[in-house]
Enzyme design. Structure first.
Site, mmCIF file in Angstrom:
data_model
loop_
_atom_site.group_PDB
_atom_site.id
_atom_site.type_symbol
_atom_site.label_atom_id
_atom_site.label_comp_id
_atom_site.label_asym_id
_atom_site.label_seq_id
_atom_site.Cartn_x
_atom_site.Cartn_y
_atom_site.Cartn_z
ATOM 1 C CG HIS A 1 -2.032 0.725 0.951
ATOM 2 N ND1 HIS A 1 -2.008 2.247 1.137
ATOM 3 C CD2 HIS A 1 -3.242 0.757 0.684
ATOM 4 C CE1 HIS A 1 -3.184 2.704 0.921
ATOM 5 N NE2 HIS A 1 -4.065 1.798 0.729
ATOM 6 C CD GLU B 1 -8.772 -3.690 -3.581
ATOM 7 O OE1 GLU B 1 -9.958 -4.491 -2.893
ATOM 8 O OE2 GLU B 1 -8.783 -2.838 -4.232
HETATM 9 N N1 COA Z 1 4.301 -7.564 -4.829
HETATM 10 C C1 COA Z 1 5.507 -7.428 -5.121
HETATM 11 N N2 COA Z 1 6.236 -6.429 -5.019
HETATM 12 C C2 COA Z 1 5.693 -5.273 -4.587
HETATM 13 C C3 COA Z 1 4.334 -5.161 -4.223
HETATM 14 C C4 COA Z 1 3.525 -6.509 -4.532
HETATM 15 N N3 COA Z 1 2.321 -6.407 -4.249
HETATM 16 N N4 COA Z 1 3.938 -3.803 -3.841
HETATM 17 C C5 COA Z 1 5.166 -3.297 -3.889
HETATM 18 N N5 COA Z 1 5.999 -3.926 -4.287
HETATM 19 C C6 COA Z 1 7.669 -3.719 -4.762
HETATM 20 C C7 COA Z 1 7.655 -3.093 -6.107
HETATM 21 O O1 COA Z 1 7.984 -3.847 -6.781
HETATM 22 C C8 COA Z 1 8.797 -1.917 -5.704
HETATM 23 O O2 COA Z 1 10.024 -2.881 -5.515
HETATM 24 P P1 COA Z 1 11.385 -2.281 -6.337
HETATM 25 O O3 COA Z 1 11.856 -0.868 -5.660
HETATM 26 O O4 COA Z 1 12.337 -3.177 -5.916
HETATM 27 O O5 COA Z 1 11.052 -1.898 -7.647
HETATM 28 C C9 COA Z 1 8.643 -1.573 -4.166
HETATM 29 O O6 COA Z 1 7.882 -2.426 -3.712
HETATM 30 C C10 COA Z 1 7.752 -0.182 -4.027
HETATM 31 O O7 COA Z 1 6.742 -0.278 -5.125
HETATM 32 P P2 COA Z 1 5.963 1.075 -5.658
HETATM 33 O O8 COA Z 1 5.145 0.714 -7.024
HETATM 34 O O9 COA Z 1 6.816 2.197 -5.825
HETATM 35 O O10 COA Z 1 4.921 1.280 -4.320
HETATM 36 P P3 COA Z 1 3.610 2.070 -4.354
HETATM 37 O O11 COA Z 1 3.564 2.889 -3.216
HETATM 38 O O12 COA Z 1 3.267 2.719 -5.749
HETATM 39 O O13 COA Z 1 2.797 0.700 -4.284
HETATM 40 C C11 COA Z 1 0.817 -0.345 -4.771
HETATM 41 C C12 COA Z 1 1.570 0.439 -3.797
HETATM 42 C C13 COA Z 1 -0.562 -0.790 -4.113
HETATM 43 C C14 COA Z 1 0.538 0.061 -6.012
HETATM 44 C C15 COA Z 1 1.880 -1.701 -4.871
HETATM 45 O O14 COA Z 1 1.787 -2.140 -3.320
HETATM 46 C C16 COA Z 1 1.069 -2.862 -5.541
HETATM 47 O O15 COA Z 1 1.167 -2.835 -6.801
HETATM 48 N N6 COA Z 1 0.401 -3.825 -5.001
HETATM 49 C C17 COA Z 1 -0.196 -4.610 -5.476
HETATM 50 C C18 COA Z 1 -1.591 -4.387 -6.426
HETATM 51 C C19 COA Z 1 -2.652 -4.195 -5.283
HETATM 52 O O16 COA Z 1 -2.717 -4.900 -4.382
HETATM 53 N N7 COA Z 1 -3.454 -2.997 -5.571
HETATM 54 C C20 COA Z 1 -4.567 -2.735 -4.644
HETATM 55 C C21 COA Z 1 -3.981 -1.548 -3.664
HETATM 56 S S1 COA Z 1 -5.034 -1.108 -2.455
#
Ligand code: COA
Length: 420
Positions: A290, A347
């Site tokens: 998140h 989720e």
């Molecule tokens: N699975 C694997 N790796 C994950 C991850 C996940 N669910 N969530 C974050 N990471 C990793 C990313 O790959 C990234 O790694 P890196 O720096 O080595 O490339 C790091 O954590 C940071 O990710 P980032 O996308 O910058 O963080 P964010 O703050 O934008 O992420 C989300 C928030 C929700 C977009 C992300 O956690 C995600 O994609 N989750 C899965 C989708 C999901 O559950 N969506 C519903 C959200 S309520």
């Protein structure tokens, strides 16, 4: 409106971490990119909800969602968000009557849904139908704007579940079932899907789900709604923007994919190998991580308990696999992303919980929209109540000033870049 003087809608009012360009960005002019994802950037104030990511706490107008999930109905939360306080008995009854009176869809919309290809994606249908509702609502003659007020908010909150349930039946070749005014939002939705009265446990679980997902500060879809409203577009336009932004799997589109994983895993013992293979392919585990919460999402534990209870009543397999999947994901992500706090989000247990209620995975995001319509509309009204156009800057990273090139001097390559 409360908050610090001048703290309303100034862009980048406070920045929680240093402004940096990412190393992969091209050289740019006209300012520095604060953060591509606006992480840590405060873009406005709200009185509606507060996400305390480090503590894992979420409150709506000061009320902890743990208390609301345990005690409040979705209707009470709608009132709280729209009117600023919990309703008394009279106010709650009045809201219930108004919601019930607004549930039915215009006949031409139902006819149009009947004519829609049965394979259409539920979120496409929902987004388009929310927008179409505007055509049946009163509007100003001179500019086409619809009234944006608590009444039009209730109109949208009431009709969203009816759209989802109607499409659920129509795509299965069944006729939509007319809403029942005597039922709660949660019970009526379940009734409109099946034509049967839901058991109390199912109504209570869906009601608590709607409470838990009703608002979440400036998430992507709410921000989209507020940006749209800030142009002085009306509540239907704002709500349509919000539904559109909800769809992606980095936001509300994740739970269907969580259920896909659970179904593919098939039994708890296979969860670890499944997750390891997924992370080795560089894919993300849906339902984990998140932007704001650095600890487990406070909504997850409530949804987990509901998934467990419903699983015990209907089919315990999905909850058992979800538990194993969460454990495996925690272990694998701890190894793969050391130091990064990635935990179950809202989720994750939504998936087994809604699946236990008989809702198909490709409709999960639509249920999210049914809940969040309360927050979106409240945010739109809050935005319009103290509006300033939201118009940030960008940092130009394209070519420098370039002299005009006549068409005859642009080379003769025979492809368009569009393929066949
Ligand atoms: N699975 C694997 N790796 C994950 C991850 C996940 N669910 N969530 C974050 N990471 C990793 C990313 O790959 C990234 O790694 P890196 O720096 O080595 O490339 C790091 O954590 C940071 O990710 P980032 O996308 O910058 O963080 P964010 O703050 O934008 O992420 C989300 C928030 C929700 C977009 C992300 O956690 C995600 O994609 N989750 C899965 C989708 C999901 O559950 N969506 C519903 C959200 S309520």
């Amino acid at each position: 409106m409360g908050g610090a003087p001048g703290a309303w809608m100034g862009i980048a009012l406070s920045v929680a971490k240093p402004a940096t360009m990412t190393s992969s960005s091209p050289p740019a002019t006209g300012g520095t990119v604060v953060d591509r994802g606006l992480e840590g950037v405060v873009v406005g104030a709200t009185e509606l909800s507060n996400v305390e990511g480090a503590l894992g706490r979420l409150t709506y107008r000061g009320y902890d969602i743990a208390d609301l999930a345990a005690n409040a109905t979705f209707e009470e939360v709608c009132y709280l968000l729209l009117f600023g306080q919990l309703p008394n008995a009279y106010q709650l009854a009045d809201l219930g009557v108004r919601v019930a009176a607004n549930r039915a869809l215009p006949e031409p919309i139902l006819e149009w849904l009947e004519a829609t290809p049965k394979g259409a994606w539920p979120m496409d249908v929902l987004r388009t139908t929310i927008s179409a509702l505007a055509m049946f609502a009163p509007h100003r003659e001179h500019d086409g704007a619809h009234p944006s007020n608590p009444r039009s908010a209730i109109h949208l909150i009431a009709k969203t579940p009816t759209i989802v349930a109607a499409w659920d039946r129509i795509r299965r070749g069944l006729h939509p079932i007319a809403p029942l005014p005597s039922l709660s939002v949660a019970a009526n939705f379940l009734y409109m899907r099946t034509g049967k009265m839901p058991i109390p446990e199912a109504e209570r679980a869906l009601d608590a789900y709607l409470v838990l997902l009703a608002d979440h500060s400036y998430n992507a879809s709410t921000f989209a709604a507020r940006v749209t409203a800030s142009t002085r577009a009306d509540i239907f336009a704002g709500a349509t923007s919000a539904v559109a932004a909800l769809e992606g799997d980095l936001h509300g589109g994740a739970p269907g994919n969580v259920m896909k994983m659970i179904l593919e895993i098939g039994e708890p013992a296979r969860a670890d190998g499944y997750v390891r293979a997924l992370v080795a392919r560089g894919e993300r585990i849906m339902g984990m991580g998140h932007r704001e919460y650095k600890v487990r999402d406070p909504r997850a534990s409530h949804l987990q308990e509901m998934a467990r209870t419903l699983g015990a009543a209907f089919d315990p397999r999905w909850y058992a696999i979800a538990r194993a999947l969460e454990d495996a994901a925690n272990a694998v992500l701890h190894e793969a992303k050391p130091g990064r706090p990635i935990h179950a989000n809202v989720e994750f247990y939504t998936a087994p919980m809604l699946y236990s209620l008989g809702i198909p995975p490709d409709e999960f995001t639509c249920l999210f929209a049914c809940a969040r319509m309360a927050g979106w509309t409240a945010h739109i009204l809050e935005q319009l109540g103290n509006n300033r156009l939201i118009r940030p800057q960008s940092s130009y990273a394209g070519p420098p000033a370039t002299p005009w090139l006549p068409i005859g001097k642009r080379g003769s390559a025979g492809t368009t870049g569009l393929g066949e």
